[in-house]
Design a protein around this motif. Structure first.
Motif, short mmCIF file in Angstrom:
data_model
loop_
_atom_site.label_atom_id
_atom_site.label_comp_id
_atom_site.label_asym_id
_atom_site.label_seq_id
_atom_site.Cartn_x
_atom_site.Cartn_y
_atom_site.Cartn_z
N THR A 29 38.09 25.17 -66.59
CA THR A 29 36.77 24.50 -66.90
C THR A 29 36.13 24.34 -65.51
N TRP A 30 35.19 25.07 -65.12
CA TRP A 30 34.63 25.10 -63.75
C TRP A 30 33.29 23.80 -63.82
N GLN A 31 33.33 23.09 -62.85
CA GLN A 31 32.31 22.22 -62.47
C GLN A 31 30.92 23.13 -62.09
N PRO A 32 29.69 22.73 -62.69
CA PRO A 32 28.56 23.55 -62.42
C PRO A 32 28.16 23.60 -61.04
N GLY A 33 27.49 24.89 -60.18
CA GLY A 33 27.34 25.04 -58.92
C GLY A 33 28.25 25.86 -58.57
N ASP A 34 28.22 25.82 -57.14
CA ASP A 34 29.16 26.69 -56.14
C ASP A 34 30.48 26.05 -56.23
N ARG A 35 31.31 26.97 -56.84
CA ARG A 35 32.73 26.60 -57.17
C ARG A 35 33.72 25.97 -55.78
N ALA A 36 33.24 26.52 -54.89
CA ALA A 36 33.77 26.05 -53.48
C ALA A 36 33.81 24.61 -53.10
N THR A 37 32.62 24.00 -53.74
CA THR A 37 32.31 22.79 -53.38
C THR A 37 32.79 21.66 -54.30
N SER A 38 33.66 21.95 -55.10
CA SER A 38 34.47 21.04 -55.93
C SER A 38 36.17 21.44 -55.89
N PRO A 39 36.73 20.33 -55.70
CA PRO A 39 38.30 20.56 -55.94
C PRO A 39 38.76 21.08 -57.05
N ALA A 40 39.76 21.34 -57.24
CA ALA A 40 40.34 22.16 -58.53
C ALA A 40 41.86 21.47 -58.86
N LEU A 41 41.95 21.23 -59.99
CA LEU A 41 43.19 20.63 -60.39
C LEU A 41 44.08 21.51 -61.61
N LEU A 42 45.06 21.98 -61.08
CA LEU A 42 45.84 23.07 -61.71
C LEU A 42 47.19 21.95 -62.66
N LEU A 43 46.95 22.25 -63.94
CA LEU A 43 47.95 21.44 -64.76
C LEU A 43 48.91 22.21 -65.38
N LEU A 44 50.16 21.66 -65.60
CA LEU A 44 51.02 22.35 -66.31
C LEU A 44 51.88 21.51 -67.17
N HIS A 45 52.13 21.99 -68.42
CA HIS A 45 52.75 21.04 -69.49
C HIS A 45 54.18 21.23 -69.51
N GLY A 46 54.97 20.27 -70.28
CA GLY A 46 56.31 20.30 -70.41
C GLY A 46 56.82 21.36 -71.57
N MET A 47 58.10 21.07 -71.87
CA MET A 47 58.92 21.71 -72.90
C MET A 47 58.09 21.31 -74.26
#
Length: 321
Positions: A50-68
């Motif tokens: 889910t991307w923030q609007p606008g130039d993607r390079a201007t916002s930080p990205a959070l990559l999330l990973l679930h458990g068992m």
């Protein structure tokens, strides 16, 4: 920021179960884009971005990973994602190999040592944003720590920091703890999911997995002995637990990392999270709270579903983005 649950919400089982109840109705309603990445020849994993609007390079990205037993819609993933999204982060909720809808692109089983999948997805996300944070809960936290430690040379420089919530740093000790009598409910829950997942994937695997191999499996450790170990390239469950544990790799981490644990985690013995060496640089912060359960950390907070760990994680990641 301090974690202050009310007196009646303290205790490992209480915190763990309250976490589920407070977050069980959270849903991801924002637009998503599917990201499919090949991590190894013939192996693909799926993430929902889910991307923030606008130039993607201007916002930080959070990559999330679930458990068992989890997937991209797991409530703690949604809570953390919504909290970070509201603060201006791109959100990428990754499914482990064969979990959730990753099953549709690759009918293969995940296990605790597959940080290669997370590294591959981190590279894909880094192509969109020059500032990437990693977040993992439980088994996903083990992946995050393995990626930051064992596979640090393969991680793109765009990955600036990571957070690991309730990580099983010593899988052998955690297996022993999980199978104690007071945890039989958790064992039953996880085992039912593991066996159902195996049956579903076996049917679609084109004969890669043996039909009915899960029949008669009565514990998670038994599942790992009969299924995870042989199909994951391990000699035994003990060999799997030893080689896939992230604890021995903590000393190798070179990026800011927060490890959040609880003394009363019903699945992770506290001595197993205290015994490992950290980098002399102080780049790894390990916070062990008196209570919090397993991925519980339930208290008044800005994090959706009273997930205090989401607020703590974002504060750490924001300071190092």
């Amino acid at each position: 920021m301090s974690f202050k649950p009310p007196w009646f919400a303290r205790g490992g089982h209480t915190q763990t179960i309250l976490g589920y109840f407070h977050r069980r109705n959270l849903r991801w309603a924002l637009p998503t884009e599917d990201l499919i990445v090949e991590s190894e020849p013939g192996i693909k994993v799926l993430a929902r971005a889910t991307w923030q609007p606008g130039d993607r390079a201007t916002s930080p990205a959070l990559l999330l990973l679930h458990g068992m037993g989890g997937f991209d819609h797991s409530s703690y993933m949604v809570s953390m994602g919504l909290h970070a999204w509201s603060a201006g982060w791109h959100i990428i909720r990754m499914n482990m190999r064969g979990a959730g809808d990753s099953f549709e692109v690759c009918p293969r089983l995940y296990h605790a040592g597959l940080d290669v999948d997370l590294v591959a997805m981190a590279r894909r996300v880094a192509a969109e944003s020059p500032r990437v944070g990693l977040f993992g809960a439980s088994l996903g936290a083990n992946h995050v720590l393995l990626a930051l430690g064992r596979s640090r040379a393969a991680l793109p420089s765009e990955v600036k920091a990571g957070v690991a919530i309730s990580p099983p740093l010593d899988l052998l000790r955690c297996s022993d703890k999980l199978h104690e009598m007071q945890n039989r409910f958790y064992v039953s829950y996880f085992l039912a999911q593991l066996k159902a997942t195996y049956a579903r994937i076996q049917e679609r695997s084109g004969g890669f997995y043996e039909k009915g191999r899960e029949v008669g499996v009565t514990t998670v450790r038994n599942f790992d002995e009969r299924i995870t170990a042989p199909y994951g390239g391990f000699v035994s469950a003990d060999d799997y637990y030893t080689r896939a544990s992230s604890g021995p790799w903590l000393h190798n981490i070179d990026r800011p990392t927060l490890i959040l644990s609880a003394e009363d985690d019903p699945m992770i013995p506290v001595d197993s999270v205290r015994k490992f060496d950290f980098p002399d640089s102080g780049v790894v912060a390990h916070e062990i709270l008196p209570t919090g359960g397993h991925v519980g950390f339930t208290a008044a907070t800005r994090g959706p579903g009273r997930f205090w760990a989401a607020e703590r994680a974002l504060a750490f990641l924001a300071a190092h983005r």
